[in-house]
Scaffold this motif. Structure first.
Motif, PDB file in Angstrom:
ATOM      1  N   ILE A  86       1.567 -18.023  11.602  1.00 23.07           N
ATOM      2  CA  ILE A  86       1.871 -17.706  10.345  1.00 23.07           C
ATOM      3  C   ILE A  86       2.232 -16.295  10.249  1.00 23.07           C
ATOM      4  CG2 ILE A  86       1.083 -17.509   7.940  1.00 23.07           C
ATOM      5  CD1 ILE A  86      -0.729 -19.996   8.455  1.00 23.07           C
ATOM      6  N   TRP A  87       3.376 -15.900   9.960  1.00 24.85           N
ATOM      7  CA  TRP A  87       3.873 -14.384  10.244  1.00 24.85           C
ATOM      8  C   TRP A  87       3.851 -13.794   8.619  1.00 24.85           C
ATOM      9  CZ3 TRP A  87       5.338 -11.876  15.042  1.00 24.85           C
ATOM     10  CH2 TRP A  87       5.742 -10.399  14.709  1.00 24.85           C
ATOM     11  N   ILE A  88       3.277 -12.716   8.412  1.00 24.26           N
ATOM     12  CA  ILE A  88       3.127 -12.208   6.896  1.00 24.26           C
ATOM     13  C   ILE A  88       3.856 -10.963   7.400  1.00 24.26           C
ATOM     14  CG2 ILE A  88       1.790 -11.540   5.130  1.00 24.26           C
ATOM     15  CD1 ILE A  88      -0.473 -13.135   5.969  1.00 24.26           C
ATOM     16  N   SER A  89       5.055 -10.790   6.697  1.00 24.83           N
ATOM     17  CA  SER A  89       5.729  -9.568   6.939  1.00 24.83           C
ATOM     18  C   SER A  89       5.772  -8.670   5.350  1.00 24.83           C
ATOM     19  CB  SER A  89       7.388  -9.984   6.889  1.00 24.83           C
ATOM     20  OG  SER A  89       8.020  -8.375   7.042  1.00 24.83           O
ATOM     21  N   CYS A  90       5.012  -7.494   5.642  1.00 26.01           N
ATOM     22  CA  CYS A  90       4.843  -6.666   4.622  1.00 26.01           C
ATOM     23  C   CYS A  90       5.790  -5.585   4.252  1.00 26.01           C
ATOM     24  CB  CYS A  90       3.390  -6.035   4.439  1.00 26.01           C
ATOM     25  SG  CYS A  90       2.105  -7.312   4.844  1.00 26.01           S
ATOM     26  N   GLY A  91       6.886  -5.581   5.150  1.00 26.68           N
ATOM     27  CA  GLY A  91       7.837  -4.572   5.131  1.00 26.68           C
ATOM     28  C   GLY A  91       9.330  -5.215   4.944  1.00 26.68           C
ATOM     29  N   SER A  92      10.224  -4.450   5.733  1.00 28.53           N
ATOM     30  CA  SER A  92      11.680  -4.955   5.582  1.00 28.53           C
ATOM     31  C   SER A  92      11.801  -5.983   6.768  1.00 28.53           C
ATOM     32  CB  SER A  92      12.546  -3.752   5.567  1.00 28.53           C
ATOM     33  OG  SER A  92      12.257  -3.005   6.923  1.00 28.53           O
ATOM     34  N   VAL A 147      -4.464 -21.618  14.939  1.00 28.85           N
ATOM     35  CA  VAL A 147      -3.540 -20.977  13.771  1.00 28.85           C
ATOM     36  C   VAL A 147      -3.486 -19.379  14.356  1.00 28.85           C
ATOM     37  CG1 VAL A 147      -2.766 -20.564  11.789  1.00 28.85           C
ATOM     38  CG2 VAL A 147      -3.737 -22.829  12.522  1.00 28.85           C
ATOM     39  N   LEU A 148      -2.537 -18.725  14.403  1.00 30.92           N
ATOM     40  CA  LEU A 148      -2.399 -17.407  14.506  1.00 30.92           C
ATOM     41  C   LEU A 148      -1.758 -16.812  13.384  1.00 30.92           C
ATOM     42  CD1 LEU A 148      -2.530 -14.505  16.223  1.00 30.92           C
ATOM     43  CD2 LEU A 148      -0.244 -15.226  16.992  1.00 30.92           C
ATOM     44  N   VAL A 149      -2.472 -15.839  12.623  1.00 24.73           N
ATOM     45  CA  VAL A 149      -1.871 -15.206  11.601  1.00 24.73           C
ATOM     46  C   VAL A 149      -1.583 -13.786  11.696  1.00 24.73           C
ATOM     47  CG1 VAL A 149      -2.338 -14.582   9.099  1.00 24.73           C
ATOM     48  CG2 VAL A 149      -3.308 -16.469   9.871  1.00 24.73           C
ATOM     49  N   VAL A 150      -0.435 -13.403  11.759  1.00 20.38           N
ATOM     50  CA  VAL A 150       0.249 -12.197  12.108  1.00 20.38           C
ATOM     51  C   VAL A 150       0.297 -11.302  10.783  1.00 20.38           C
ATOM     52  CG1 VAL A 150       1.923 -10.851  13.106  1.00 20.38           C
ATOM     53  CG2 VAL A 150       1.152 -12.864  14.344  1.00 20.38           C
ATOM     54  N   ILE A 151      -0.216 -10.272  10.630  1.00 17.49           N
ATOM     55  CA  ILE A 151       0.123  -9.502   9.463  1.00 17.49           C
ATOM     56  C   ILE A 151       0.736  -8.107   9.874  1.00 17.49           C
ATOM     57  CG2 ILE A 151      -0.985  -8.451   7.523  1.00 17.49           C
ATOM     58  CD1 ILE A 151      -3.309  -9.896   7.788  1.00 17.49           C
ATOM     59  N   ASP A 152       2.032  -7.856   9.482  1.00 15.24           N
ATOM     60  CA  ASP A 152       2.934  -6.897   9.752  1.00 15.24           C
ATOM     61  C   ASP A 152       3.523  -6.252   8.557  1.00 15.24           C
ATOM     62  OD1 ASP A 152       4.528  -5.254  11.230  1.00 15.24           O
ATOM     63  OD2 ASP A 152       6.288  -6.550  11.378  1.00 15.24           O
ATOM     64  N   ASP A 153       2.833  -4.922   7.992  1.00 15.05           N
ATOM     65  CA  ASP A 153       1.434  -4.435   8.587  1.00 15.05           C
ATOM     66  C   ASP A 153       0.752  -4.149   7.561  1.00 15.05           C
ATOM     67  OD1 ASP A 153       1.988  -0.967   8.573  1.00 15.05           O
ATOM     68  OD2 ASP A 153       3.307  -2.384   7.734  1.00 15.05           O
ATOM     69  N   LEU A 154      -0.555  -3.775   7.600  1.00 18.21           N
ATOM     70  CA  LEU A 154      -1.732  -3.690   6.715  1.00 18.21           C
ATOM     71  C   LEU A 154      -1.373  -2.399   5.939  1.00 18.21           C
ATOM     72  CD1 LEU A 154      -4.778  -4.732   8.875  1.00 18.21           C
ATOM     73  CD2 LEU A 154      -3.742  -5.866   6.747  1.00 18.21           C
ATOM     74  N   SER A 155      -1.062  -1.390   6.437  1.00 24.66           N
ATOM     75  CA  SER A 155      -0.525  -0.056   5.787  1.00 24.66           C
ATOM     76  C   SER A 155       0.534  -0.249   4.645  1.00 24.66           C
ATOM     77  CB  SER A 155      -0.394   0.879   6.771  1.00 24.66           C
ATOM     78  OG  SER A 155      -1.088   1.346   7.675  1.00 24.66           O
ATOM     79  N   SER A 156       1.487  -1.101   4.925  1.00 23.41           N
ATOM     80  CA  SER A 156       2.568  -1.484   3.902  1.00 23.41           C
ATOM     81  C   SER A 156       2.095  -2.318   2.839  1.00 23.41           C
ATOM     82  CB  SER A 156       3.482  -2.060   4.548  1.00 23.41           C
ATOM     83  OG  SER A 156       4.338  -0.916   5.493  1.00 23.41           O
ATOM     84  N   LEU A 157       1.055  -3.239   3.288  1.00 22.88           N
ATOM     85  CA  LEU A 157       0.521  -3.980   2.368  1.00 22.88           C
ATOM     86  C   LEU A 157      -0.508  -3.379   1.448  1.00 22.88           C
ATOM     87  CD1 LEU A 157       0.445  -7.058   1.759  1.00 22.88           C
ATOM     88  CD2 LEU A 157      -1.931  -7.138   3.021  1.00 22.88           C
TER      89      LEU A 157
END
Length: 340
Positions: free
Chosen positions: A71-77, A175-185
Protein backbone atom coordinates in the motif's frame (compact mmCIF):
# COMPACT_ATOMS: atom_id res chain seq x y z
CA UNK A 1 35.34 -2.35 -3.10
CA UNK A 2 32.38 -4.73 -3.20
CA UNK A 3 29.77 -3.23 -5.55
CA UNK A 4 26.41 -4.89 -6.21
CA UNK A 5 22.74 -4.08 -6.59
CA UNK A 6 21.25 -2.32 -3.59
CA UNK A 7 18.63 -5.04 -3.15
CA UNK A 8 21.47 -7.54 -2.57
CA UNK A 9 23.38 -5.28 -0.15
CA UNK A 10 20.66 -4.54 2.40
CA UNK A 11 21.04 -5.90 5.97
CA UNK A 12 18.34 -8.50 5.29
CA UNK A 13 17.94 -11.26 2.72
CA UNK A 14 16.47 -10.23 -0.68
CA UNK A 15 13.76 -12.92 -0.44
CA UNK A 16 12.92 -12.10 3.19
CA UNK A 17 11.97 -8.41 3.47
CA UNK A 18 11.27 -7.02 6.95
CA UNK A 19 7.95 -8.11 8.45
CA UNK A 20 6.51 -8.97 11.85
CA UNK A 21 5.08 -5.49 12.44
CA UNK A 22 8.37 -3.66 12.02
CA UNK A 23 8.65 0.05 11.29
CA UNK A 24 11.50 1.37 9.13
CA UNK A 25 12.26 5.09 9.06
CA UNK A 26 14.08 6.54 6.03
CA UNK A 27 15.58 9.96 6.77
CA UNK A 28 16.76 12.04 3.83
CA UNK A 29 17.09 15.65 2.74
CA UNK A 30 16.59 17.87 -0.28
CA UNK A 31 20.18 17.22 -1.32
CA UNK A 32 19.84 13.42 -1.14
CA UNK A 33 16.37 12.08 -1.93
CA UNK A 34 15.77 8.70 -0.30
CA UNK A 35 12.68 7.68 -2.26
CA UNK A 36 14.68 4.99 -4.06
CA UNK A 37 14.98 3.11 -0.74
CA UNK A 38 11.17 2.94 -0.56
CA UNK A 39 11.09 1.66 -4.15
CA UNK A 40 13.63 -1.05 -3.32
CA UNK A 41 11.75 -2.33 -0.26
CA UNK A 42 8.42 -2.25 -2.10
CA UNK A 43 9.91 -4.14 -5.05
CA UNK A 44 11.01 -6.90 -2.67
CA UNK A 45 7.45 -7.34 -1.45
CA UNK A 46 5.95 -7.28 -4.93
CA UNK A 47 8.56 -9.71 -6.24
CA UNK A 48 7.70 -12.13 -3.43
CA UNK A 49 4.01 -11.76 -4.28
CA UNK A 50 4.76 -12.64 -7.89
CA UNK A 51 6.55 -15.93 -7.08
CA UNK A 52 4.25 -16.87 -4.18
CA UNK A 53 6.77 -17.59 -1.43
CA UNK A 54 6.27 -19.84 1.55
CA UNK A 55 6.79 -18.82 5.13
CA UNK A 56 10.51 -19.25 6.03
CA UNK A 57 9.63 -20.17 9.62
CA UNK A 58 7.73 -23.34 8.62
CA UNK A 59 9.48 -26.42 7.24
CA UNK A 60 6.37 -28.31 6.14
CA UNK A 61 6.28 -28.53 2.35
CA UNK A 62 2.48 -28.27 2.47
CA UNK A 63 2.58 -25.01 4.37
CA UNK A 64 0.59 -22.04 3.17
CA UNK A 65 2.00 -19.63 0.66
CA UNK A 66 2.74 -16.12 1.85
CA UNK A 67 1.02 -13.41 -0.21
CA UNK A 68 2.72 -10.01 -0.18
CA UNK A 69 0.93 -6.71 -0.79
CA UNK A 70 2.04 -3.07 -0.92
CA UNK A 71 0.00 0.00 0.00
CA UNK A 72 1.72 3.17 -1.22
CA UNK A 73 0.59 6.42 0.43
CA UNK A 74 1.83 9.39 -1.59
CA UNK A 75 1.71 12.68 0.32
CA UNK A 76 3.44 14.80 -2.32
CA UNK A 77 3.37 15.17 -6.08
CA UNK A 78 4.40 11.60 -7.02
CA UNK A 79 1.78 9.92 -9.20
CA UNK A 80 1.01 6.22 -9.52
CA UNK A 81 2.63 6.07 -12.95
CA UNK A 82 5.85 7.59 -11.59
CA UNK A 83 5.94 5.13 -8.70
CA UNK A 84 5.29 2.06 -10.86
CA UNK A 85 7.93 3.21 -13.35
CA UNK A 86 10.46 3.55 -10.53
CA UNK A 87 9.52 0.12 -9.19
CA UNK A 88 10.24 -1.45 -12.57
CA UNK A 89 13.71 0.11 -12.60
CA UNK A 90 14.65 -1.49 -9.27
CA UNK A 91 13.38 -4.97 -10.00
CA UNK A 92 9.62 -5.15 -10.68
CA UNK A 93 9.46 -5.92 -14.41
CA UNK A 94 6.47 -4.95 -16.54
CA UNK A 95 5.30 -8.58 -16.75
CA UNK A 96 4.35 -8.64 -13.08
CA UNK A 97 0.56 -8.74 -12.63
CA UNK A 98 1.01 -6.64 -9.48
CA UNK A 99 2.11 -3.67 -11.59
CA UNK A 100 0.66 -4.29 -15.06
CA UNK A 101 -2.97 -4.99 -14.11
CA UNK A 102 -3.76 -1.57 -12.73
CA UNK A 103 -7.52 -2.21 -12.88
CA UNK A 104 -7.43 -5.83 -11.76
CA UNK A 105 -9.05 -6.79 -8.46
CA UNK A 106 -6.26 -9.33 -7.94
CA UNK A 107 -3.48 -6.78 -7.91
CA UNK A 108 -1.12 -6.64 -4.93
CA UNK A 109 -0.42 -2.92 -5.21
CA UNK A 110 -2.65 -0.14 -3.86
CA UNK A 111 -1.82 3.53 -4.50
CA UNK A 112 -3.33 6.31 -2.38
CA UNK A 113 -2.66 9.92 -3.38
CA UNK A 114 -3.41 11.97 -0.25
CA UNK A 115 -2.72 15.42 -1.72
CA UNK A 116 -4.85 14.71 -4.80
CA UNK A 117 -7.75 13.40 -2.71
CA UNK A 118 -7.66 16.48 -0.48
CA UNK A 119 -7.53 18.81 -3.50
CA UNK A 120 -10.48 16.99 -5.09
CA UNK A 121 -12.43 17.23 -1.85
CA UNK A 122 -11.86 20.99 -1.58
CA UNK A 123 -12.57 21.58 -5.27
CA UNK A 124 -15.86 19.71 -5.05
CA UNK A 125 -16.92 21.48 -1.89
CA UNK A 126 -14.92 24.63 -1.04
CA UNK A 127 -16.90 24.96 2.19
CA UNK A 128 -16.06 21.48 3.44
CA UNK A 129 -16.13 21.42 7.27
CA UNK A 130 -12.78 21.52 9.01
CA UNK A 131 -13.77 18.48 11.02
CA UNK A 132 -14.03 16.40 7.87
CA UNK A 133 -10.51 17.34 6.83
CA UNK A 134 -9.17 16.61 10.29
CA UNK A 135 -10.79 13.16 10.20
CA UNK A 136 -9.16 12.29 6.85
CA UNK A 137 -6.27 10.33 8.36
CA UNK A 138 -8.65 8.44 10.62
CA UNK A 139 -10.74 7.45 7.62
CA UNK A 140 -7.56 6.61 5.70
CA UNK A 141 -6.55 4.17 8.44
CA UNK A 142 -9.94 2.44 8.23
CA UNK A 143 -9.64 2.35 4.42
CA UNK A 144 -6.25 0.61 4.70
CA UNK A 145 -7.66 -1.94 7.15
CA UNK A 146 -10.62 -2.56 4.85
CA UNK A 147 -8.36 -3.11 1.83
CA UNK A 148 -6.20 -5.59 3.76
CA UNK A 149 -9.26 -7.49 5.03
CA UNK A 150 -10.63 -7.62 1.49
CA UNK A 151 -7.38 -9.13 0.20
CA UNK A 152 -7.35 -11.67 3.01
CA UNK A 153 -10.94 -12.64 2.18
CA UNK A 154 -10.14 -12.97 -1.53
CA UNK A 155 -7.28 -15.35 -0.77
CA UNK A 156 -9.34 -17.48 1.62
CA UNK A 157 -12.19 -17.73 -0.92
CA UNK A 158 -9.85 -18.68 -3.76
CA UNK A 159 -9.95 -22.48 -4.18
CA UNK A 160 -6.63 -22.52 -6.01
CA UNK A 161 -4.89 -20.84 -3.07
CA UNK A 162 -6.46 -23.26 -0.58
CA UNK A 163 -6.22 -26.52 -2.50
CA UNK A 164 -2.93 -26.16 -4.35
CA UNK A 165 -1.05 -27.80 -1.49
CA UNK A 166 -3.98 -29.93 -0.23
CA UNK A 167 -4.64 -27.62 2.68
CA UNK A 168 -7.76 -25.78 3.79
CA UNK A 169 -5.92 -23.25 5.95
CA UNK A 170 -6.07 -19.56 5.14
CA UNK A 171 -2.95 -18.28 3.30
CA UNK A 172 -0.76 -15.83 5.18
CA UNK A 173 -0.85 -12.22 4.03
CA UNK A 174 2.00 -9.78 4.54
CA UNK A 175 1.34 -6.11 3.87
CA UNK A 176 3.89 -3.35 3.47
CA UNK A 177 2.65 0.21 3.99
CA UNK A 178 4.83 2.88 2.38
CA UNK A 179 4.41 6.51 3.48
CA UNK A 180 6.04 9.03 1.15
CA UNK A 181 6.51 11.18 3.09
CA UNK A 182 5.73 12.04 6.73
CA UNK A 183 7.12 15.58 6.54
CA UNK A 184 4.73 16.47 3.70
CA UNK A 185 1.88 14.73 5.51
CA UNK A 186 2.50 16.89 8.59
CA UNK A 187 2.22 20.00 6.39
CA UNK A 188 -1.19 18.86 5.10
CA UNK A 189 -2.47 18.08 8.58
CA UNK A 190 -0.34 18.56 11.70
CA UNK A 191 2.71 17.04 13.33
CA UNK A 192 0.71 15.55 16.20
CA UNK A 193 -1.91 14.04 13.87
CA UNK A 194 0.78 12.60 11.61
CA UNK A 195 2.63 11.08 14.57
CA UNK A 196 -0.61 9.54 15.86
CA UNK A 197 -1.39 8.11 12.40
CA UNK A 198 2.01 6.41 12.18
CA UNK A 199 1.68 5.13 15.74
CA UNK A 200 -1.74 3.65 14.98
CA UNK A 201 -0.45 1.90 11.86
CA UNK A 202 2.60 0.53 13.68
CA UNK A 203 0.39 -1.14 16.31
CA UNK A 204 -1.99 -2.70 13.78
CA UNK A 205 -1.71 -6.48 13.48
CA UNK A 206 -2.85 -6.24 9.86
CA UNK A 207 0.33 -4.43 8.80
CA UNK A 208 3.51 -6.49 8.48
CA UNK A 209 5.91 -3.62 7.87
CA UNK A 210 5.90 0.16 7.54
CA UNK A 211 8.50 2.01 5.48
CA UNK A 212 8.13 5.75 6.07
CA UNK A 213 10.24 8.56 4.66
CA UNK A 214 10.81 11.90 6.40
CA UNK A 215 13.02 14.94 6.00
CA UNK A 216 15.99 15.49 8.31
CA UNK A 217 17.65 18.45 6.58
CA UNK A 218 18.30 20.37 9.79
CA UNK A 219 20.16 17.59 11.57
CA UNK A 220 22.12 16.61 8.47
CA UNK A 221 23.32 20.16 7.90
CA UNK A 222 24.35 20.66 11.52
CA UNK A 223 26.06 17.27 11.66
CA UNK A 224 28.21 18.14 8.64
CA UNK A 225 29.22 21.44 10.22
CA UNK A 226 29.92 19.94 13.65
CA UNK A 227 32.00 16.92 12.62
CA UNK A 228 33.91 18.97 10.08
CA UNK A 229 33.40 16.77 7.06
CA UNK A 230 33.79 13.44 8.87
CA UNK A 231 32.98 10.33 6.86
CA UNK A 232 30.50 9.30 9.56
CA UNK A 233 31.87 5.78 9.92
CA UNK A 234 31.07 5.57 13.65
CA UNK A 235 28.09 7.85 13.93
CA UNK A 236 25.02 5.63 13.70
CA UNK A 237 21.75 7.46 13.37
CA UNK A 238 22.28 10.98 12.04
CA UNK A 239 19.37 12.48 14.00
CA UNK A 240 20.58 14.65 16.90
CA UNK A 241 24.14 13.83 15.83
CA UNK A 242 23.96 10.08 16.29
CA UNK A 243 26.75 8.59 18.36
CA UNK A 244 29.45 10.72 16.78
CA UNK A 245 28.46 14.02 18.36
CA UNK A 246 25.49 15.33 20.29
CA UNK A 247 23.68 18.18 18.60
CA UNK A 248 21.75 20.19 21.15
CA UNK A 249 18.69 22.31 20.59
CA UNK A 250 20.78 25.46 21.06
CA UNK A 251 22.76 24.51 17.96
CA UNK A 252 19.60 24.04 15.88
CA UNK A 253 18.03 27.46 16.45
CA UNK A 254 14.88 27.64 18.55
CA UNK A 255 12.98 25.02 16.53
CA UNK A 256 13.57 21.31 17.21
CA UNK A 257 13.01 18.94 14.30
CA UNK A 258 9.84 17.03 15.22
CA UNK A 259 10.95 14.15 13.01
CA UNK A 260 13.37 13.14 15.78
CA UNK A 261 10.42 11.80 17.77
CA UNK A 262 9.63 9.35 14.95
CA UNK A 263 12.74 7.36 15.85
CA UNK A 264 10.96 6.15 18.99
CA UNK A 265 8.47 4.27 16.78
CA UNK A 266 11.11 2.81 14.45
CA UNK A 267 12.83 -0.56 14.70
CA UNK A 268 15.45 0.46 12.15
CA UNK A 269 16.56 3.84 10.77
CA UNK A 270 18.05 4.37 7.31
CA UNK A 271 19.81 7.71 6.83
CA UNK A 272 20.35 8.93 3.26
CA UNK A 273 23.13 11.48 3.53
CA UNK A 274 25.39 13.28 1.04
CA UNK A 275 29.06 12.40 0.70
CA UNK A 276 31.45 14.76 2.51
CA UNK A 277 33.40 15.15 -0.74
CA UNK A 278 30.29 15.67 -2.86
CA UNK A 279 28.80 13.64 -5.69
CA UNK A 280 31.29 11.53 -7.63
CA UNK A 281 31.15 9.23 -10.65
CA UNK A 282 31.13 6.15 -8.41
CA UNK A 283 28.77 7.32 -5.66
CA UNK A 284 25.95 9.83 -5.23
CA UNK A 285 25.53 9.52 -1.48
CA UNK A 286 25.69 7.31 1.58
CA UNK A 287 23.27 5.02 3.41
CA UNK A 288 23.62 4.51 7.17
CA UNK A 289 21.59 1.61 8.60
CA UNK A 290 21.06 1.74 12.36
CA UNK A 291 19.00 -0.65 14.48
CA UNK A 292 17.35 1.21 17.33
CA UNK A 293 18.25 -0.10 20.77
CA UNK A 294 15.12 -1.70 22.19
CA UNK A 295 13.64 -2.23 18.72
CA UNK A 296 13.28 -5.45 16.76
CA UNK A 297 15.87 -4.60 14.14
CA UNK A 298 15.62 -5.48 10.47
CA UNK A 299 14.74 -9.15 10.67
CA UNK A 300 14.64 -12.24 12.86
CA UNK A 301 17.82 -14.19 13.52
CA UNK A 302 16.47 -17.16 11.54
CA UNK A 303 16.04 -15.01 8.42
CA UNK A 304 19.47 -13.43 8.63
CA UNK A 305 21.49 -16.56 9.40
CA UNK A 306 19.34 -19.18 7.68
CA UNK A 307 18.73 -21.19 10.85
CA UNK A 308 15.41 -22.67 11.84
CA UNK A 309 15.28 -20.93 15.22
CA UNK A 310 12.89 -17.98 15.16
CA UNK A 311 14.29 -15.50 17.68
CA UNK A 312 15.22 -11.86 17.70
CA UNK A 313 18.76 -10.62 17.37
CA UNK A 314 20.41 -7.91 19.39
CA UNK A 315 20.89 -4.54 17.67
CA UNK A 316 24.06 -4.20 15.63
CA UNK A 317 26.95 -2.85 17.64
CA UNK A 318 27.73 -0.32 14.92
CA UNK A 319 26.12 1.23 11.88
CA UNK A 320 26.01 -0.58 8.56
CA UNK A 321 27.28 1.85 5.91
CA UNK A 322 26.92 1.79 2.12
CA UNK A 323 27.68 4.20 -0.67
CA UNK A 324 24.97 4.29 -3.33
CA UNK A 325 24.75 5.19 -7.00
CA UNK A 326 21.41 5.87 -8.73
CA UNK A 327 21.11 5.51 -12.49
CA UNK A 328 18.76 4.45 -15.27
CA UNK A 329 19.82 0.84 -14.79
CA UNK A 330 18.87 0.84 -11.11
CA UNK A 331 20.59 1.46 -7.79
CA UNK A 332 24.03 0.09 -6.97
CA UNK A 333 25.69 -0.03 -3.57
CA UNK A 334 29.29 -0.23 -2.35
CA UNK A 335 29.79 -1.71 1.08
CA UNK A 336 32.12 0.33 3.27
CA UNK A 337 32.02 -1.87 6.33
CA UNK A 338 30.49 -5.25 7.11
CA UNK A 339 28.40 -5.97 10.18
CA UNK A 340 30.24 -6.48 13.45
Amino acid sequence: MNTSKLVNSLPWEPNSPPSGGRTLLICDSIETDGRFVLHTIASQYLSQSKIGTKSPTVRNSNSNKVHHHVIWISCGSSTERQVTTALKKVGCDDTSPSIRSLSSEKRSFCFIHVANELATMLETNPNVPTEKIECYLKNLYFHICSWIDEKAQDKSDNPDANNQNNTTETPENRVLVVIDDLSSLSCLFSQLTTHAFLQKLSTSKRVSCIAARCSLDLDQEELTKTVGGSNHQDGGWVGAGGNAVSIGDDDLTTVTAWERSLAELADGIIDVIPLPSGVSREAHGRLVFTERVGGRGWCDHSVRSGTSVNRRVEPLSSAYVLNFWVGDSGVKATRLRAEN
